[in-house]
Design a protein around this motif. Structure first.
Motif, PDB file in Angstrom:
ATOM      1  N   VAL A  55      -5.886 -14.248  -4.195  1.00  7.44           N
ATOM      2  CA  VAL A  55      -6.969 -14.855  -4.165  1.00  7.44           C
ATOM      3  C   VAL A  55      -7.987 -13.891  -4.822  1.00  7.44           C
ATOM      4  CG1 VAL A  55      -8.858 -16.269  -2.887  1.00  7.44           C
ATOM      5  CG2 VAL A  55      -6.484 -16.571  -2.336  1.00  7.44           C
ATOM      6  N   ARG A 394       1.078  -2.635  -8.955  1.00 12.83           N
ATOM      7  CA  ARG A 394       1.476  -2.676  -7.623  1.00 12.83           C
ATOM      8  C   ARG A 394       0.642  -1.885  -6.826  1.00 12.83           C
ATOM      9  NH1 ARG A 394       6.167  -6.207  -6.000  1.00 12.83           N
ATOM     10  NH2 ARG A 394       5.646  -5.451  -3.724  1.00 12.83           N
ATOM     11  N   VAL A 397      -3.318  -2.653  -6.727  1.00  8.21           N
ATOM     12  CA  VAL A 397      -3.797  -3.736  -5.735  1.00  8.21           C
ATOM     13  C   VAL A 397      -3.853  -3.281  -4.458  1.00  8.21           C
ATOM     14  CG1 VAL A 397      -2.871  -5.620  -7.142  1.00  8.21           C
ATOM     15  CG2 VAL A 397      -1.305  -4.709  -5.246  1.00  8.21           C
ATOM     16  N   THR A 398      -3.647  -2.043  -3.951  1.00 12.52           N
ATOM     17  CA  THR A 398      -3.853  -1.428  -2.653  1.00 12.52           C
ATOM     18  C   THR A 398      -5.047  -0.882  -2.596  1.00 12.52           C
ATOM     19  OG1 THR A 398      -3.097   0.581  -3.251  1.00 12.52           O
ATOM     20  CG2 THR A 398      -1.425  -0.993  -2.612  1.00 12.52           C
ATOM     21  N   TYR A 399      -5.940  -0.818  -3.857  1.00 12.20           N
ATOM     22  CA  TYR A 399      -7.023  -0.156  -3.659  1.00 12.20           C
ATOM     23  C   TYR A 399      -8.246  -0.886  -4.396  1.00 12.20           C
ATOM     24  CZ  TYR A 399      -4.868   2.616  -7.262  1.00 12.20           C
ATOM     25  OH  TYR A 399      -3.965   3.230  -8.269  1.00 12.20           O
TER      26      TYR A 399
ATOM     27  N   PRO B  29      -9.642   2.992   0.446  1.00  9.77           N
ATOM     28  CA  PRO B  29      -8.866   2.861  -0.517  1.00  9.77           C
ATOM     29  C   PRO B  29      -8.781   4.019  -1.438  1.00  9.77           C
ATOM     30  CG  PRO B  29     -10.070   0.811  -0.205  1.00  9.77           C
ATOM     31  CD  PRO B  29     -10.720   1.669   0.832  1.00  9.77           C
ATOM     32  N   ILE B  48       4.863   0.090  -1.051  1.00 13.37           N
ATOM     33  CA  ILE B  48       4.055  -0.794  -2.039  1.00 13.37           C
ATOM     34  C   ILE B  48       4.926  -1.465  -2.862  1.00 13.37           C
ATOM     35  CG2 ILE B  48       2.586  -0.723  -4.012  1.00 13.37           C
ATOM     36  CD1 ILE B  48       0.950   1.327  -2.255  1.00 13.37           C
ATOM     37  N   GLN B  49       6.152  -0.722  -3.206  1.00 15.02           N
ATOM     38  CA  GLN B  49       6.872  -1.338  -4.225  1.00 15.02           C
ATOM     39  C   GLN B  49       8.131  -2.413  -3.820  1.00 15.02           C
ATOM     40  OE1 GLN B  49       6.826  -1.029  -7.467  1.00 15.02           O
ATOM     41  NE2 GLN B  49       5.185   0.648  -7.381  1.00 15.02           N
ATOM     42  N   GLY B  51       7.684  -3.671  -0.372  1.00 15.21           N
ATOM     43  CA  GLY B  51       6.944  -4.857   0.792  1.00 15.21           C
ATOM     44  C   GLY B  51       5.934  -5.486   0.213  1.00 15.21           C
ATOM     45  N   TYR B  52       4.634  -5.441   0.943  1.00 18.93           N
ATOM     46  CA  TYR B  52       3.624  -6.373   0.252  1.00 18.93           C
ATOM     47  C   TYR B  52       2.371  -5.485   0.555  1.00 18.93           C
ATOM     48  CZ  TYR B  52      -0.250  -9.492  -0.138  1.00 18.93           C
ATOM     49  OH  TYR B  52      -1.377 -10.148  -0.430  1.00 18.93           O
ATOM     50  N   SER B  53       1.378  -5.437  -0.321  1.00 20.64           N
ATOM     51  CA  SER B  53       0.026  -4.863  -0.375  1.00 20.64           C
ATOM     52  C   SER B  53      -0.699  -5.260  -1.085  1.00 20.64           C
ATOM     53  CB  SER B  53       0.367  -3.337  -0.919  1.00 20.64           C
ATOM     54  OG  SER B  53       0.711  -3.291  -2.145  1.00 20.64           O
ATOM     55  N   THR B  54      -2.116  -5.346  -0.371  1.00 21.70           N
ATOM     56  CA  THR B  54      -3.197  -5.735  -1.043  1.00 21.70           C
ATOM     57  C   THR B  54      -4.621  -4.919  -0.608  1.00 21.70           C
ATOM     58  OG1 THR B  54      -4.528  -7.972  -1.669  1.00 21.70           O
ATOM     59  CG2 THR B  54      -3.724  -7.600   0.619  1.00 21.70           C
ATOM     60  N   VAL B  55      -5.791  -5.423  -0.994  1.00 22.68           N
ATOM     61  CA  VAL B  55      -7.114  -4.928  -0.428  1.00 22.68           C
ATOM     62  C   VAL B  55      -7.304  -5.899   0.413  1.00 22.68           C
ATOM     63  CG1 VAL B  55      -9.312  -4.181  -0.826  1.00 22.68           C
ATOM     64  CG2 VAL B  55      -7.313  -3.343  -2.525  1.00 22.68           C
ATOM     65  N   LYS B 380     -13.821  -2.675   2.526  1.00 18.39           N
ATOM     66  CA  LYS B 380     -12.575  -3.112   1.790  1.00 18.39           C
ATOM     67  C   LYS B 380     -11.826  -2.061   2.351  1.00 18.39           C
ATOM     68  CE  LYS B 380     -13.971  -6.713  -0.463  1.00 18.39           C
ATOM     69  NZ  LYS B 380     -13.430  -7.901  -0.144  1.00 18.39           N
ATOM     70  N   ILE B 384      -1.100  -3.012   3.792  1.00 19.01           N
ATOM     71  CA  ILE B 384       0.171  -2.769   3.607  1.00 19.01           C
ATOM     72  C   ILE B 384       1.393  -3.176   4.566  1.00 19.01           C
ATOM     73  CG2 ILE B 384       1.972  -0.858   2.541  1.00 19.01           C
ATOM     74  CD1 ILE B 384      -0.678   0.804   1.629  1.00 19.01           C
ATOM     75  N   VAL B 397      -1.133 -16.390   0.439  1.00 22.38           N
ATOM     76  CA  VAL B 397      -1.794 -15.435  -0.388  1.00 22.38           C
ATOM     77  C   VAL B 397      -2.479 -16.076  -1.478  1.00 22.38           C
ATOM     78  CG1 VAL B 397      -0.772 -13.419   0.562  1.00 22.38           C
ATOM     79  CG2 VAL B 397      -0.136 -14.269  -1.372  1.00 22.38           C
ATOM     80  N   ASP B 401      -8.081 -15.883   1.322  1.00 25.12           N
ATOM     81  CA  ASP B 401      -8.630 -14.435   1.403  1.00 25.12           C
ATOM     82  C   ASP B 401      -8.283 -13.578   2.388  1.00 25.12           C
ATOM     83  OD1 ASP B 401     -10.327 -12.825  -0.328  1.00 25.12           O
ATOM     84  OD2 ASP B 401     -12.202 -13.272   0.941  1.00 25.12           O
TER      85      ASP B 401
END
Lengths: 416, 416
Positions: A55, A394, A397-399, B29, B48-49, B51-55, B380, B384, B397, B401
């Protein structure tokens, strides 16, 4: 060609395969929530499983023009300058329409790539967006730029295409129909098969979302037809990015009537007529489906009343979310100061703000609930790519908090 | 056991393998941005590669206690009630410390699972968080709850563990050291190998991030050591979730001095002493590294001055981002009204707000720049998971949000 292209300070790689971004006007996340749960969007579901999705946050105000310009320039509203459909020229006290390309600051991603030698296509549902989206595009060089609204009037000189109805193989869609959007997508598929452009922007209209909630059959039917066209688009070996300009919320009360704050009437009663001017920048020439009502308005002071007095009065109105002075509003929402009012007013999710009751024609709303946008509550939008992120993105998007105006950047630079 | 567990209205599946959530206190971050770009965090990079990661967005104020309580209960601040380290009791005009378990509303995810028969572990760096994190945990039932600060004082009766220093095989860490955090992680690894609990929460301290910016060698060294422990954690076949309670920003000027607004002094000069009370809810007993300065403070009116007059004065101060009345602040930031002040003040990214200059001891800041948090600009945080999302959560997702307090939910319900 394998060089990179610099547009408004952002560097883009040269696309290996066509990049197509579709802006689902009014594509609130609620529609996806319901239809994905029901399993009726197989293509979008595949993108989500195999590609990337999140999102993202759109630009304020959550209107069509500012967000389309953010998406097509890759910049926030403060940079591109299109902060609504109107601003008020305080020399003449006349509203100035902001849909002209001369008011758009910076270059579009399409024009930047076109200058660098790419072939690009821009198709929009309503013609009001066409000129800004086509800014700086010389259609004599093989680019295409037109609207489905005026598909019957396309000329090679003006649009880079002629006989568009015949070319696409659809009749001219009605101004208020889901076909106005579907025509955009069918034209995109045809052009991909025929000319294989490097970049394509397909911008739909939110007629359906204004009119029908996610639980209504017509909305589901529209999304299923969208999903079908997305499936056929990706058969052309492209990177597909799906984005929305803004969400859409129900703004009616239990009786089905719009929850409206008539702000000009309130201010006139408090300060006297002529002291303040309320502008509803959602307004355009086609207002039947929302009565020119949204959740974001601007107030200019004209007489002697102070900004603080206006803010104090407005903040006390039930249903107002925020009433902010120009400087704070511009900082919070990345808006251009030279086109901003003295006071910015944002309403809560289920409330809209109008000017004077007598100036709004709500007849177009008869028989359905008011669904519209403009506030903070309509800034969250789906952000979907049909291909997975590459290693670099990838990490990104973590930061990085993702903005909707990064969809071209992600599609061009960020996918495998 | 394969039933689901309901905690504060959220349903959690029974974990198939241990779920471990690590809260990297102050894990802005920016640290990841730099160290991932440099390639020095191989384990996080693999998560990150693969699994899953976002902010994700954390709770306001962006302080340690509110965010740890959000994470451990899976709820926003308005629900769990811990909106800072203090609130002001307007009956006595005394600040009330909010770190007691009796002030925490609702149940922790650990306690909910413990009641349902799971074995759980909570380890925190500073002891001030321990009692709330351990709320409702009966350590006589095999659960463990202790702090590395008091690792030398653990008893079976109080903590479910004794001789913790020997058990972990590390000397007692100094209160102001990166080892205080690393001890938490080493204890977690040891307990995983030894007892294989179902759920584990490991909450670090932000001593390093307060003191060193991402470009400093000590910060890099700390993150490399964190990364090493994360690699050893996942060798135990777990679901690992990494989260932060808040970010961290430089709040000093070019000369290296803190950019401070002394708000009580400003208000006293304007309205007279005793008319207002400014509370800095970042304060705790250990303030050496930030001088009790953050970017979020509360103002209570005590005398005759109006809320609007306070807001007007504060909003005019350079460096203030927002000055909001109680109702709007609670709505915008999901705060509990019964513990909120009359006015909430948030400063901009590079500015902090103090009470009176004479009440803050800035000697602890000597020799390094002020880095701290509390504002919107520090909400923010990285989010991860070492394992990929399952199909249901990949859909989620696209329309949700993500809040930092969903890390347990994602780790338990959302991974393959």
């Amino acid at each position: 060609m394998s060089h990179s292209v610099n547009i408004n300070g952002n560097a883009y790689r040269w696309p290996e395969r066509p990049v197509v971004v579709v802006c689902i006007d009014g594509g609130d996340p609620e529609y996806l929530r319901r239809f994905l749960a029901d399993g009726v969007l197989p293509n979008i579901q595949r993108f989500i499983q195999e590609g990337y999705s999140t999102v993202a946050t759109g630009s304020m105000p959550s209107f069509t023009c500012p967000n389309n310009m953010s998406i097509i320039t890759g910049t926030p509203t403060a940079r591109h300058g299109i902060s609504g459909n109107f601003y008020l020229d305080t020399k003449t006290w006349e509203p100035v329409v902001m849909t002209g390309p001369e008011l758009l600051r910076g270059e579009t991603i399409l024009a930047g790539f076109a200058k660098a030698g790419a072939k690009v296509v821009s198709i929009t549902a309503k013609d009001k967006l066409r000129r800004q989206l086509g800014k700086g595009l010389d259609v004599s060089q093989g680019h295409v730029s037109f609207s489905s609204e005026y598909a019957d009037r396309c000329t090679l000189e003006e649009n880079g295409i002629e006989n568009a109805l015949e070319y696409v193989g659809m009749p001219k869609p009605d101004m208020y129909s889901m076909e106005l959007s579907l025509f955009v997508l069918e034209a995109g598929i045809r052009l991909l098969q025929d000319k294989r452009p490097d970049l394509m922007y397909l911008s739909l209209t939110d007629f359906v979302q204004h009119k029908w909630a996610p639980e209504e059959a017509q909305a589901r039917h529209f999304y299923q037809r969208l999903d079908d066209t997305f499936g056929r688009l990706v058969q052309e070996d492209i990177v597909l990015g799906l984005i929305a300009d803004h969400g859409m919320s129900d703004k009616s009360n239990e009786a089905g009537e719009p929850n409206v704050i008539w702000l000009q009437d309130i201010l006139d009663a408090e300060f006297g007529a002529g002291e303040t001017t309320v502008i509803c920048p959602i307004t355009d020439a086609f207002v039947a489906h929302h009565g020119a009502l949204g959740s974001f308005v601007r107030i200019w002071r004209k007489g002697n009343v102070s900004v603080q007095a206006i803010i104090d009065r407005v903040a006390a109105v039930e249903g107002v979310d925020l009433a902010l002075g120009k400087a704070i509003a511009c900082r919070m929402f990345d808006l251009p100061e030279d086109r901003e009012a003295d006071v910015v007013v944002i309403s809560r999710k289920n409330v809209v703000i109008g000017s004077s009751a007598r100036l709004h024609d709500l007849n177009g709303l008869k028989g359905h609930r008011l669904r519209t946008h403009g506030g903070i509550t309509e800034t969250k939008v789906p952000f979907i790519l049909n291909r997975p992120l590459n290693a670099e993105y990838r990490k990104n998007v973590t930061y990085t908090d993702i903005k909707s105006y990064q969809i071209f950047e992600f599609a061009i630079n960020g996918t495998l």
